[in-house]
Design a protein around this motif. Sequence first.
Motif, short mmCIF file in Angstrom:
data_model
loop_
_atom_site.label_atom_id
_atom_site.label_comp_id
_atom_site.label_asym_id
_atom_site.label_seq_id
_atom_site.Cartn_x
_atom_site.Cartn_y
_atom_site.Cartn_z
N ARG A 39 0.81 -1.21 0.00
CA ARG A 39 0.00 0.00 0.00
C ARG A 39 0.84 1.26 0.00
O ARG A 39 0.37 2.32 -0.41
N ARG A 40 2.10 1.16 0.44
CA ARG A 40 2.98 2.33 0.45
C ARG A 40 3.59 2.54 -0.94
O ARG A 40 3.64 1.65 -1.77
N GLY A 41 4.07 3.76 -1.16
CA GLY A 41 4.83 4.05 -2.38
C GLY A 41 4.01 4.14 -3.64
O GLY A 41 4.55 3.98 -4.74
N LEU A 42 2.72 4.40 -3.53
CA LEU A 42 1.88 4.47 -4.72
C LEU A 42 2.26 5.66 -5.61
O LEU A 42 2.17 5.57 -6.84
N VAL A 43 2.70 6.75 -5.00
CA VAL A 43 3.12 7.91 -5.79
C VAL A 43 4.37 7.57 -6.59
O VAL A 43 4.50 7.90 -7.78
N VAL A 44 5.32 6.88 -5.95
CA VAL A 44 6.55 6.46 -6.64
C VAL A 44 6.20 5.51 -7.78
O VAL A 44 6.76 5.60 -8.88
N ALA A 45 5.28 4.60 -7.52
CA ALA A 45 4.86 3.67 -8.56
C ALA A 45 4.22 4.40 -9.73
O ALA A 45 4.49 4.08 -10.90
N ALA A 46 3.40 5.41 -9.43
CA ALA A 46 2.77 6.19 -10.50
C ALA A 46 3.82 6.94 -11.32
O ALA A 46 3.73 7.00 -12.55
N LEU A 47 4.82 7.49 -10.65
CA LEU A 47 5.90 8.19 -11.37
C LEU A 47 6.67 7.23 -12.28
O LEU A 47 7.07 7.59 -13.39
N ALA A 48 6.86 6.01 -11.81
CA ALA A 48 7.56 5.01 -12.61
C ALA A 48 6.76 4.67 -13.88
O ALA A 48 7.34 4.54 -14.97
N VAL A 49 5.46 4.54 -13.73
CA VAL A 49 4.61 4.25 -14.90
C VAL A 49 4.65 5.41 -15.88
O VAL A 49 4.76 5.22 -17.10
N LEU A 50 4.58 6.65 -15.36
CA LEU A 50 4.64 7.83 -16.24
C LEU A 50 5.97 7.91 -16.96
O LEU A 50 6.03 8.26 -18.15
N LEU A 51 7.06 7.58 -16.27
CA LEU A 51 8.38 7.59 -16.91
C LEU A 51 8.44 6.56 -18.02
O LEU A 51 8.96 6.84 -19.12
N ALA A 52 7.90 5.37 -17.77
CA ALA A 52 7.89 4.32 -18.80
C ALA A 52 7.08 4.76 -20.01
O ALA A 52 7.50 4.56 -21.16
N LEU A 53 5.93 5.37 -19.77
CA LEU A 53 5.09 5.84 -20.87
C LEU A 53 5.78 6.95 -21.65
O LEU A 53 5.73 7.00 -22.88
N GLY A 54 6.43 7.88 -20.93
CA GLY A 54 7.11 8.99 -21.58
C GLY A 54 8.22 8.53 -22.50
O GLY A 54 8.40 9.05 -23.60
N MET A 55 8.99 7.53 -22.06
CA MET A 55 10.08 7.02 -22.89
C MET A 55 9.55 6.17 -24.03
O MET A 55 9.98 6.29 -25.18
N GLY A 56 8.59 5.30 -23.71
CA GLY A 56 8.09 4.39 -24.74
C GLY A 56 7.27 5.09 -25.80
O GLY A 56 7.26 4.66 -26.96
N LEU A 57 6.59 6.17 -25.43
CA LEU A 57 5.74 6.89 -26.38
C LEU A 57 6.30 8.27 -26.69
O LEU A 57 5.55 9.21 -26.98
N HIS A 58 7.61 8.42 -26.65
CA HIS A 58 8.21 9.74 -26.85
C HIS A 58 7.83 10.34 -28.21
O HIS A 58 7.73 11.56 -28.35
N ALA A 59 7.63 9.49 -29.21
CA ALA A 59 7.28 9.99 -30.54
C ALA A 59 5.89 10.63 -30.55
O ALA A 59 5.56 11.37 -31.48
N GLN A 60 5.08 10.35 -29.54
CA GLN A 60 3.73 10.91 -29.48
C GLN A 60 3.68 12.22 -28.70
O GLN A 60 2.63 12.87 -28.67
#
Length: 345
Positions: A39-60
């Motif tokens: 239950r802890r670290g949900l903000v960190v987890a969300a940041l990690a997902v956003l970072l993955a999306l930003g790199m993977g979809l950088h062309a968008q």
Amino acid sequence: MAQQAYMTETADGGSGPERRGSRFRRLLDGWRGDRRIWRRGLVVAALAVLLALGMGLHAQIPNRVGNLGSLTETFLPWFGLVGVPVLLLLALLRRSATALIAVLLPAIVWLNLFGGLLTDRTGSGGDLTVATHNVNAENPDPSGTAREVAASGADVVALEELTAGAVPVYERALEKTYKYHSVQGTVGLWSKYPLSGVSPVNIELGWTRAMRATVTAPGGQIAVYVAHLPSVRVKLEAGFTAHQRDRSADALGSAIHKEPLERVVLLGDLNGTMNDRSLTAVTSQMRSTQGAAGSGFGFSWPASFPLARIDQILVKGVEPVTSWTLPETSSDHLPLAARVDLGDS
């Protein structure tokens, strides 16, 4: 005085030096008994997902506002090199299993994008060694810079950001090594082999910052382009200003597309990386020697702490054999070199 050791109780009731494994086991035991690790670290987890999306979809990522997409793509490798370790540390500090698992996402995306650059792809052989260097208009030691680049053993050397006052200095420093040379505007080409068909290339700037020449090497003729595309700026009020750079890249790409020779090398400071979509007119038809036959990222700027490879050696119709970064000179850019195989003449 005897060195004091950390002591812990042993199985037989005595004491002895504490083993590293026991510390790790205690850490795991603490996590197993913690019911909040998911239950802890949900903000960190969300940041990690956003970072993955930003790199993977950088062309968008759109360029409409401040050329944000190009800015992201210029420094794209650093999103993972810095972001993943920081998020991993935060996940450990938060003692969050959810965050730790989430951090795997940007790590996997980054490895998919850049993992190949971590391997050594350099080869041996080749017919022609080329080098390029933005020497910096304010270079305090042009003669020394020229000698250092010539020491690479390159057969063909391109220099960018030449000033009228410094050109004679470079010519004198390089004349013993390179019999042939031509300077067009602020760019120049020095060669051990004959040059022909030398001409400026119009990249829609109003003055000359690009040129083209045919080098007749022992392995055959090859068209060599030298270019210094306009600089880009990062401004708070305007974002990543690169409109003139982008127009010049399109013009350069058009000139290379019309090149009659099959074997082409582009040397120069493109003020952009291979990931930058705004250079597609050039990069879509050419290969990076660093990406094909280098080791590592080959960052070239700034020389004191390289953050991006905005200087490029690109080829088509020839095979890259090896690519590397040369030692620092008095410029704010690092020089680059590559060896290519011209194939059958």
